[in-house]
Design an enzyme around this catalytic site. Structure first.
Site, PDB file in Angstrom:
ATOM      1  N   ASP A 126       0.706  -1.482  -0.050  1.00 25.69           N
ATOM      2  CA  ASP A 126       0.054   0.032   0.090  1.00 25.69           C
ATOM      3  C   ASP A 126       0.898   1.228  -0.059  1.00 25.69           C
ATOM      4  OD1 ASP A 126      -1.784  -2.286   0.455  1.00 25.69           O
ATOM      5  OD2 ASP A 126      -2.695  -0.909   2.167  1.00 25.69           O
ATOM      6  N   ARG A 183      19.804 -18.019  -0.368  1.00 22.67           N
ATOM      7  CA  ARG A 183      18.358 -18.543  -0.464  1.00 22.67           C
ATOM      8  C   ARG A 183      17.694 -18.655  -1.837  1.00 22.67           C
ATOM      9  NH1 ARG A 183      15.574 -14.597   4.459  1.00 22.67           N
ATOM     10  NH2 ARG A 183      16.443 -16.180   6.061  1.00 22.67           N
ATOM     11  N   HIS A 296      10.251 -11.968   0.920  1.00 22.70           N
ATOM     12  CA  HIS A 296      10.796 -10.589   1.295  1.00 22.70           C
ATOM     13  C   HIS A 296      10.622  -9.856  -0.250  1.00 22.70           C
ATOM     14  CE1 HIS A 296      13.017  -7.777   3.603  1.00 22.70           C
ATOM     15  NE2 HIS A 296      13.447  -7.335   2.338  1.00 22.70           N
ATOM     16  N   GLU A 325      11.134  -2.397   4.730  1.00 26.62           N
ATOM     17  CA  GLU A 325      10.835  -3.113   3.537  1.00 26.62           C
ATOM     18  C   GLU A 325      10.209  -2.382   2.575  1.00 26.62           C
ATOM     19  OE1 GLU A 325       9.708  -7.552   4.404  1.00 26.62           O
ATOM     20  OE2 GLU A 325       9.432  -7.535   2.446  1.00 26.62           O
ATOM     21  N   ALA A 340      16.986  -7.791   7.687  1.00 30.31           N
ATOM     22  CA  ALA A 340      15.636  -7.032   7.235  1.00 30.31           C
ATOM     23  C   ALA A 340      15.270  -6.335   8.586  1.00 30.31           C
ATOM     24  CB  ALA A 340      14.571  -8.012   6.756  1.00 30.31           C
TER      25      ALA A 340
END
Ligand SMILES: Cc1cc2nc3c(=O)[nH]c(=O)nc-3n(C[C@H](O)[C@H](O)[C@H](O)COP(=O)(O)OP(=O)(O)OC[C@H]3O[C@@H](n4cnc5c(N)ncnc54)[C@H](O)[C@@H]3O)c2cc1C
Length: 357
Positions: A126, A183, A296, A325, A340
């Site tokens: 948003d 990752r 993420h 983020e 993070a």
């Protein structure tokens, strides 16, 4: 401030070496929230919260951001003015399937509804969309991270029971990757396996279990076994049967792994080491079922070192700040696990200082 850290670092999934400290007095990120709430209460800071009141747009005047519009749980609309500036901290867009596919540059636009997320449903970008309407530039939006080790049914991570550096075995009973890899490498390898599913294998000795029989995220291991998110067996034959895999393959895989653990040489997937907690000397064995989920989003609004949001030409938008983020360009293409929260805390602190000046 209240969080107590374990001295020994652990190797979180996707880290190339042990570099993360778990809190010893909390089992999840709730520890951060409690710590800050205690501080706010203890120091009687003049901060108020409006829960379940999502912001919908920024208010601008003469090119500057001067407030936000929001709607409350009672259906009431709110117009909130900010004399010193607005800080956007609404997180990324992992739970927004449309945005995932609009921006993705890594996963061939396959991040549809079938791919779960580790994030809460509210993490829908948003703030990014509001900032764009106010003229913000974006950076690295195509870089989306999948966490390899999540629950196929929900995308959650809280069913973990053994270290993520233990061996990963696919539905055929075979290893398929160096489990100490990045990752993105692990997630890509996992997505190439049958049904995108694999199992992390451990033993009774290396189970991450506290005195009450709870796993590292506070869930009773007995409950995880009942829910078939985790499996226990006395022998590899029994484990293979429970997981529906070929027992000979599983036994061969574990024998090869144990040989590597002895010699620490010549792993077929390039592992550098087998640590004490990764060894599989004998039953009872445990397995937890895993698949990659969206975790993420590395992209977001462009900021400068003072957390001012920049427009497409790199000029600060007056009155608009962002941290966490929601911002882009901090982590590159593949965020390293446990970077993070420091990102959000450090840039959040800077944003608070800047706006408070
Ligand atoms: C399961 C899981 C485990 C993780 N583990 C780690 C870890 O061990 N270490 C680490 O460093 N990172 C970890 N991360 C990543 C890290 O938690 C996030 O990157 C970090 O919390 C982002 O912080 P943030 O404050 O920017 O956003 P968030 O923590 O996502 O918070 C954003 C907030 O904004 C609210 N919001 C959204 N839209 C609106 C709106 N329109 N109006 C008002 N409010 C809105 C949301 O409800 C939410 O409360 C993990 C993430 C997950 C999901």
């Amino acid at each position: 401030m209240g969080l107590v850290w374990q001295k020994q670092p652990t190797q979180f999934v996707g880290a190339l070496w042990p570099r993360s400290h778990r809190a010893s007095n909390y089992k999840s990120g709730v520890g951060y929230i409690d710590t800050y709430l205690d501080l706010i209460k203890g120091e009687k800071l003049p901060i108020s919260f409006m829960m379940s009141t999502p912001a919908s747009s920024l208010i601008t005047k003469d090119g500057a951001v001067v407030g936000v519009k929001a709607s409350g749980p009672d259906g009431k609309d709110y117009t909130l003015y900010a004399s010193k500036g607005v800080i956007l901290a609404t997180g990324g867009f992992s739970a927004n399937v449309k945005m995932r596919n609009q921006y993705d540059e890594i996963w061939d636009n396959k991040l549809d509804n079938q791919v779960k997320t580790t994030n809460m449903p509210a993490i829908t970008g948003d703030g990014i969309n509001m900032a764009v309407k106010a003229g913000a530039g974006l950076k690295d939006m195509g870089y989306i991270q999948l966490l390899p080790t999540t629950d196929p049914a929900t995308g959650a991570t809280n069913h973990k029971i053994v270290e993520s550096t233990n061996i990963y075995v696919n539905k055929q009973g075979n290893r398929f990757v160096n489990e100490q890899g990045r990752r993105d490498v692990l997630a890509k390898a996992a997505l190439a396996q049958p049904d995108h599913v694999f199992y992390v294998i451990g033993t009774e000795q290396t189970l991450l279990k506290d005195k009450e029989g709870r796993g590292p995220y506070g869930i009773l291991i007995s409950d995880l076994l009942k829910q078939k998110k985790a499996f226990k067996a006395n022998t590899l034959d029994e484990l293979a049967k429970k997981l529906g895999m070929n027992p000979d393959n599983l036994k061969r895989t574990v024998a090869k792994w144990n040989e590597f653990c002895k010699t620490q040489k010549g792993d077929e997937f390039g592992r550098m080491s087998c640590e004490e907690g990764n060894k599989l000397p004998g039953g009872p064995y445990y397995a937890s079922v895993m698949t990659p989920s969206v975790h993420h989003t590395m992209g977001g609004v462009t900021i400068d070192e003072d957390t001012r949001v920049l427009d497409k030409k790199g000029r600060p938008i007056r009155g608009l700040y962002a941290a966490g983020e929601i911002t882009g360009g901090i982590h590159g293409t593949n965020r390293v696990g446990c970077n993070a929260v420091p990102d959000a805390l450090i840039f959040g602190t800077i944003a608070g200082r800047e706006v408070g000046k």
